[in-house]
Design a protein around this motif. Structure first.
Motif, PDB file in Angstrom:
ATOM      1  N   VAL A  24       0.871  -1.164   0.000  1.00  0.00           N
ATOM      2  CA  VAL A  24       0.000   0.000   0.000  1.00  0.00           C
ATOM      3  C   VAL A  24       0.916   1.225   0.000  1.00  0.00           C
ATOM      4  N   MET A  25       0.756   2.083  -0.981  1.00  0.00           N
ATOM      5  CA  MET A  25       1.517   3.318  -1.008  1.00  0.00           C
ATOM      6  C   MET A  25       0.552   4.486  -0.907  1.00  0.00           C
ATOM      7  N   VAL A  26       0.922   5.445  -0.111  1.00  0.00           N
ATOM      8  CA  VAL A  26       0.026   6.571   0.147  1.00  0.00           C
ATOM      9  C   VAL A  26       0.764   7.886   0.006  1.00  0.00           C
ATOM     10  N   TRP A  27      -0.023   8.936  -0.104  1.00  0.00           N
ATOM     11  CA  TRP A  27       0.458  10.299   0.000  1.00  0.00           C
ATOM     12  C   TRP A  27      -0.220  10.941   1.201  1.00  0.00           C
ATOM     13  N   PHE A  28       0.595  11.558   2.038  1.00  0.00           N
ATOM     14  CA  PHE A  28       0.134  12.405   3.123  1.00  0.00           C
ATOM     15  C   PHE A  28       0.640  13.816   2.836  1.00  0.00           C
ATOM     16  N   ARG A  29       0.104  14.774   3.548  1.00  0.00           N
ATOM     17  CA  ARG A  29       0.622  16.131   3.447  1.00  0.00           C
ATOM     18  C   ARG A  29       0.577  16.793   4.817  1.00  0.00           C
ATOM     19  N   GLN A  30       1.447  17.753   4.975  1.00  0.00           N
ATOM     20  CA  GLN A  30       1.499  18.490   6.230  1.00  0.00           C
ATOM     21  C   GLN A  30       1.725  19.960   5.946  1.00  0.00           C
ATOM     22  N   PHE A  90      -2.858   3.956  -2.825  1.00  0.00           N
ATOM     23  CA  PHE A  90      -2.883   3.020  -3.945  1.00  0.00           C
ATOM     24  C   PHE A  90      -2.480   1.663  -3.411  1.00  0.00           C
ATOM     25  N   ILE A  91      -3.261   0.635  -3.736  1.00  0.00           N
ATOM     26  CA  ILE A  91      -2.947  -0.722  -3.303  1.00  0.00           C
ATOM     27  C   ILE A  91      -2.463  -1.516  -4.503  1.00  0.00           C
ATOM     28  N   ARG A  92      -1.190  -1.888  -4.485  1.00  0.00           N
ATOM     29  CA  ARG A  92      -0.651  -2.705  -5.570  1.00  0.00           C
ATOM     30  C   ARG A  92      -1.199  -4.112  -5.420  1.00  0.00           C
ATOM     31  N   GLY A  93      -1.664  -4.641  -6.507  1.00  0.00           N
ATOM     32  CA  GLY A  93      -2.279  -5.962  -6.492  1.00  0.00           C
ATOM     33  C   GLY A  93      -3.720  -5.804  -6.943  1.00  0.00           C
ATOM     34  N   SER A  94      -4.491  -5.048  -6.173  1.00  0.00           N
ATOM     35  CA  SER A  94      -5.874  -4.794  -6.545  1.00  0.00           C
ATOM     36  C   SER A  94      -6.025  -3.538  -7.392  1.00  0.00           C
ATOM     37  N   GLY A  95      -5.058  -2.621  -7.255  1.00  0.00           N
ATOM     38  CA  GLY A  95      -5.179  -1.350  -7.953  1.00  0.00           C
ATOM     39  C   GLY A  95      -6.172  -0.405  -7.316  1.00  0.00           C
ATOM     40  N   ARG A  96      -6.637  -0.767  -6.137  1.00  0.00           N
ATOM     41  CA  ARG A  96      -7.628   0.080  -5.466  1.00  0.00           C
ATOM     42  C   ARG A  96      -7.017   1.413  -5.078  1.00  0.00           C
ATOM     43  N   ASN A 141       4.054   1.982 -14.471  1.00  0.00           N
ATOM     44  CA  ASN A 141       4.856   0.759 -14.563  1.00  0.00           C
ATOM     45  C   ASN A 141       6.190   0.997 -15.265  1.00  0.00           C
ATOM     46  N   ALA A 142       6.209   1.905 -16.216  1.00  0.00           N
ATOM     47  CA  ALA A 142       7.446   2.163 -16.953  1.00  0.00           C
ATOM     48  C   ALA A 142       8.509   2.777 -16.050  1.00  0.00           C
ATOM     49  N   LYS A 143       8.064   3.652 -15.162  1.00  0.00           N
ATOM     50  CA  LYS A 143       9.017   4.325 -14.277  1.00  0.00           C
ATOM     51  C   LYS A 143       9.115   3.656 -12.910  1.00  0.00           C
ATOM     52  N   ASN A 144       8.228   2.704 -12.664  1.00  0.00           N
ATOM     53  CA  ASN A 144       8.200   2.024 -11.363  1.00  0.00           C
ATOM     54  C   ASN A 144       7.983   3.016 -10.231  1.00  0.00           C
ATOM     55  N   THR A 145       7.039   3.915 -10.461  1.00  0.00           N
ATOM     56  CA  THR A 145       6.706   4.920  -9.458  1.00  0.00           C
ATOM     57  C   THR A 145       5.206   4.869  -9.166  1.00  0.00           C
ATOM     58  N   VAL A 146       4.827   5.439  -8.051  1.00  0.00           N
ATOM     59  CA  VAL A 146       3.425   5.727  -7.775  1.00  0.00           C
ATOM     60  C   VAL A 146       3.293   7.240  -7.835  1.00  0.00           C
ATOM     61  N   ALA A 187       4.494   7.327   1.559  1.00  0.00           N
ATOM     62  CA  ALA A 187       4.759   6.327   2.585  1.00  0.00           C
ATOM     63  C   ALA A 187       4.301   4.969   2.073  1.00  0.00           C
ATOM     64  N   LEU A 188       4.837   3.918   2.669  1.00  0.00           N
ATOM     65  CA  LEU A 188       4.563   2.571   2.161  1.00  0.00           C
ATOM     66  C   LEU A 188       4.454   1.594   3.317  1.00  0.00           C
ATOM     67  N   THR A 189       3.567   0.632   3.147  1.00  0.00           N
ATOM     68  CA  THR A 189       3.459  -0.487   4.077  1.00  0.00           C
ATOM     69  C   THR A 189       3.118  -1.750   3.302  1.00  0.00           C
ATOM     70  N   GLU A 190       3.532  -2.890   3.840  1.00  0.00           N
ATOM     71  CA  GLU A 190       3.159  -4.184   3.262  1.00  0.00           C
ATOM     72  C   GLU A 190       1.981  -4.789   4.024  1.00  0.00           C
ATOM     73  N   LYS A 191       1.470  -4.075   5.018  1.00  0.00           N
ATOM     74  CA  LYS A 191       0.351  -4.555   5.808  1.00  0.00           C
ATOM     75  C   LYS A 191      -0.942  -4.059   5.180  1.00  0.00           C
ATOM     76  N   PHE A 192      -1.945  -4.907   5.215  1.00  0.00           N
ATOM     77  CA  PHE A 192      -3.222  -4.555   4.625  1.00  0.00           C
ATOM     78  C   PHE A 192      -4.321  -4.480   5.675  1.00  0.00           C
ATOM     79  N   TYR A 193      -3.935  -4.150   6.889  1.00  0.00           N
ATOM     80  CA  TYR A 193      -4.919  -3.984   7.938  1.00  0.00           C
ATOM     81  C   TYR A 193      -4.618  -2.676   8.661  1.00  0.00           C
ATOM     82  N   GLY A 194      -5.501  -2.265   9.522  1.00  0.00           N
ATOM     83  CA  GLY A 194      -5.276  -1.034  10.257  1.00  0.00           C
ATOM     84  C   GLY A 194      -5.891   0.162   9.558  1.00  0.00           C
TER      85      GLY A 194
END
Length: 125
Positions: A33-39, A51-57, A74-79, A97-104
């Motif tokens: 799961v990759m996200v954008w936050f702002r402050q 963005f959830i890689r796998g489902s594309g959600r 996919n070409a640049k391997n970026t989100v 930010a990134l996490t491999e957890k899909f809960y919380g």
């Protein structure tokens, strides 16, 4: 060691557009799961989009829904996050930010193990 790097910030007039990119390096992630936050100055860091890689959600904060679009290049391997119709209140440092957890709670900063250094977005009125 995982490293996230953002790019694409800058100064833009209200109504303009910017595209942010985030690239992860250091290891290969099969799903994440990759996200954008702002402050903004004087404010807490807030969730913007995920963005959830796998489902594309994708999910968005109400304040940016319809204006921002998060996607994987996919070409640049970026989100990336395309930000249109920018407003002065979008001014902030944007972090990926990134996490491999899909809960919380995905809107909580504590749910993510890996963070970038941030990129400044300034929208002038």
């Amino acid at each position: 060691q995982v490293h996230l790097e953002e790019s694409g910030g800058g100064l833009v007039q209200a109504g303009g557009s910017l595209r942010l990119s985030c690239v992860a390096s250091g290891r290969t992630f099969s799903s994440y799961v990759m996200v954008w936050f702002r402050q903004a100055p004087g404010k807490e860091r807030e969730f913007v989009a995920r963005f959830i890689r796998g489902s594309g959600r994708t999910d968005y904060a109400d304040s940016v829904k319809g204006r921002f679009t998060i996607s994987r290049d996919n070409a640049k391997n970026t989100v990336d996050m395309q930000m249109n119709s920018l407003k002065p209140e979008d001014t902030a440092v944007y972090y990926c930010a990134l996490t491999e957890k899909f809960y919380g709670d995905y809107t909580n900063v504590g749910s993510y193990e890996y963070w970038g250094q941030g990129t400044q977005v300034t929208v002038s009125s």
